[in-house]
Design an enzyme around this catalytic site. Structure first.
Site, PDB file in Angstrom:
ATOM      1  CB  SER A   1      -3.269  -6.764   3.270  1.00 19.29           C
ATOM      2  OG  SER A   1      -3.052  -6.605   1.880  1.00 19.29           O
TER       3      SER A   1
ATOM      4  CE1 TYR B   1       0.870 -10.699   2.916  1.00 21.73           C
ATOM      5  CE2 TYR B   1      -0.685  -9.790   1.321  1.00 21.73           C
ATOM      6  CZ  TYR B   1       0.185  -9.619   2.390  1.00 21.73           C
ATOM      7  OH  TYR B   1       0.357  -8.373   2.940  1.00 21.73           O
TER       8      TYR B   1
END
Length: 676
Positions: free
Chosen positions: A553, A566
């Site tokens: 990501s 996250y």
């Protein structure tokens, strides 16, 4: 119903039953009259299954249409058996109209036999008679004057002349047993032809059932008794990567494993070493199964290390023997040796591995060898299995006409013969990656904790030759190991892994719970570690390199608000890419990653609370979140799952072969995420 429709209907019925013929084996034909579009006069035509087609799925496009008068006139220019291959090119001068499949070598058989409808099939029962040492006597005893024995002759124009002569000289006959080969039947109508084909097959099987002796493969040997189901599957999964590495000596191949009852029964018999050494007999089989299989000769329950060491020895011996076989018979102008690795590997007590350039070819090779086992059973039960001579097998396997058939196959796709395992592939980015890899020729294992979602994506991709579903929770080490084993059993091994399974949540540091932290790190960091560990073990054993790709990501490199759990887990994944690239490079295993950002539409994680949480974090309506992400990029474009899949393909495809340890941004341009 038209003549062509009758032919297709009959073909599909016959081809749908494996007792009648093997996949892509045999051919059918019909004769009829049509108007010549040029002269307007009636013309007699032959419609016959073309080269390489399959009866069970035959359509009109798979037929060759030829003018019967011109085809039969070829008898006047036939130069004799030594030059009969030249006649195949002459078939093109007999074709009627545009399109259609290329005429096969068996076209002469169908055109020269004086019957309106002809079937040529490869039933196991028929091949049992055809390969029995006293086949002529058995044929007469079983069928009387209704079926005539024809001695072995390689398929071609002369065989067509031979069968046409039988038809003329034996008016009571409904067909023939072709020595070493199969059966041919005929009839005045399509219904009669089909009935005659089935009569030959069913009568032959009934004779074998009635007269066959027990234990045709010899008494069962205790050392080769089948292992319990769980044990033999575990042993097969352990053997698979090493075997696939061995059979990839000349070219990478896909594998197929089966522990069908017929295979286990054959391998348990004391006579299986002798019979396996004789190999198959039907001409359709040699290109797929090679002249004979490799057979492991250790006890079924021997230690794994013992079996692996022995397989390496046997593989080296097989390659030397196969090379010597080729050199014994090769003549100037013959096709080059296609490779010396076995296509069939038999493991007593465990089962059979079959190999090919794609999963369908591998599976069909195994099915052909099961056909051979059934033929051996029948022949050995009433006589002695005696296939055609080795020199004749070579003439078929390295026949220039068969080589031409291979050249007509479409060029392989970029990922042909590659096996991929994609986690989290039941939706979103993972499903898009699975679709792209399958479209590029890979065999794909669709792994997801949602069994129904995985099954739906796998079904969308195609048959089990293309994709299979596996249910897995990536946080469970045993489940991950089982998924990798399932991959090895489905396709013989593994080449590329995509760590895509994931989840997301957004909260400020003070509101992030221990459970939140543990859950995210368990799925993202631990999950990808477990998958990479299990995959690396297999890839190292396999010994032919591979790829591991992480879907990371932009958040791995950019510090976003309300995102500590996250972002930290994604940073862990990003560093795993670097660490594993460093460690696994010595094994030719490349490890790379993709850093997407803002994949809202079609993304699995944006269907739940994450979308609302991120929208709240940025102060925008959730329905405009994708637009918001696109607006903050340099390119002002929204990122979709397909764009991430494109990057994965680039990383594992044929172009970036010298790249490892790379993280590719797929974010439409986020300056803060630039590499540095």
């Amino acid at each position: 119903m038209s003549v062509v429709d009758e032919l297709l209907s009959r073909s599909n019925r016959l081809g749908a039953d494996p007792r009648n013929t093997n996949y892509a084996g045999g051919n059918t034909s019909a004769k009829g009259v049509e108007q010549d579009p040029v002269t307007g006069s009636a013309v007699d035509l032959l419609w016959v299954k073309g080269s390489g087609g399959d009866l069970g799925t035959l359509t009109e496009a798979g037929l060759s249409a030829l003018r019967l008068d011109r085809l039969r006139a070829l008898t006047e220019v036939y130069p004799g058996p030594e030059r009969e291959d030249e006649m195949v090119a002459m078939f093109d001068h007999c074709r009627h109209g545009p399109g259609g499949a290329a005429p096969s070598i068996d076209t002469a058989m169908h055109g020269l036999v004086d019957a309106a409808h002809v079937d040529h099939l490869h039933p196991d029962a028929g091949i049992a008679f055809a390969t029995a040492a006293d086949g002529p006597h058995l044929t007469e005893q079983c069928f009387g004057d209704r079926v005539v024995w024809v001695p072995w002759r390689r398929p071609g124009f002369q065989l067509g002349l031979d069968i046409a002569a039988v038809r003329r000289e034996h008016p009571a006959a409904i067909g023939v047993i072709l020595g070493g080969h199969g059966i041919t039947a005929w009839g005045a109508t399509s219904e009669e032809c089909e009935a005659n084909s089935l009569e030959i097959i069913q009568t032959a099987q009934a004779y074998l059932d009635q007269h066959g002796r027990p234990e045709p493969f010899g008494p069962a040997a205790p050392q080769w008794r089948p292992l319990p189901v769980a044990d033999r599957r575990a042993r097969a999964a352990a053997l698979a990567p090493v075997l696939r590495g061995l059979v990839a000596t000349d070219a990478r191949q896909v594998g197929c494993f089966t522990d069908r009852a017929e295979v286990l029964e054959f391998l348990a018999g004391s006579e299986h070493p002798r019979l396996a050494a004789l190999g198959t007999s039907c001409p359709d089989h040699f290109l797929r199964t090679k002249v004979r299989p490799l057979v492991l000769d250790t006890p079924a329950d021997a230690p794994l290390t013992t079996q692996l060491a022995r397989l390496r020895e046997l593989h080296a011996a097989y390659r030397a023997d196969y090379t010597a076989y080729y050199q014994r018979y090769a003549r100037p102008g013959d096709p080059a040796m296609r490779g010396a690795d076995p296509a069939i590997v038999l493991i007593p007590g465990v089962g059979m591995f079959s190999y090919g350039g794609d999963a369908q070819t591998a599976r069909v090779a195994g099915e052909y060898f099961v056909n051979a086992i059934n033929a051996m059973r029948g022949a050995e039960s009433v006589s002695r299995y005696q296939p055609i001579d080795e020199s004749e097998k070579y003439r078929i396997e390295y026949w220039a006409l068969e080589e031409a058939k291979l050249r007509r196959r479409p060029a392989p796709k970029p990922l042909a013969s590659r096996v991929a395992l994609v986690t989290g592939a039941g939706s979103g980015i993972g499903a898009a990656i699975a679709r792209r890899l399958a479209a590029e020729g890979a065999c794909v294992v669709v792994a997801d904790r949602d069994a129904n979602a995985a099954a739906a994506v796998a079904k969308e991709l195609g048959s089990t030759d293309v994709a299979v579903p596996v249910t897995v929770d990536v946080t469970d080490a045993a489940a991950v190991d089982a998924a990798v084993d399932a991959t090895a059993l489905a396709f013989g091994g593994l080449d590329l892994v995509v760590n895509n399974a994931g989840m997301a949540l957004s909260a400020p540091l003070t509101e992030t719970t221990e459970a939140d932290w543990d859950r995210l790190h368990s799925v993202l960091a631990k999950g990808s570690f477990l998958v990479s560990r299990a995959a690396a073990r297999l890839l190292v054993e396999q010994g032919i390199g591979g790829d591991i790709v992480y879907i990371v990501s932009k958040n791995a490199v950019v510090a976003g608000t309300n995102n500590v759990a996250y972002g930290a887990a994604k940073a862990d994944q990003a560093h795993q890419v670097r660490l594993l690239a460093t460690e696994l490079g010595a094994h030719q295993i490349r490890v790379n990653g993709v850093n997407p950002d803002g994949v809202v539409r079609g993304s699995g994680i944006f269907t739940g609370e994450w979308a609302q949480q991120r929208a709240d974090s940025y102060g925008v309506p959730v329905e405009r979140l994708g637009e918001f992400y696109a607006g903050r990029t340099l390119l002002k474009r929204e990122v979709l799952p397909e764009h991430v899949a494109n990057a994965v393909f680039v990383l594992v495809g044929p172009e970036l072969t010298h790249t490892t340890g790379l993280l590719i941004p797929v974010d439409a341009g986020v300056a803060a995420a630039f590499g540095r």
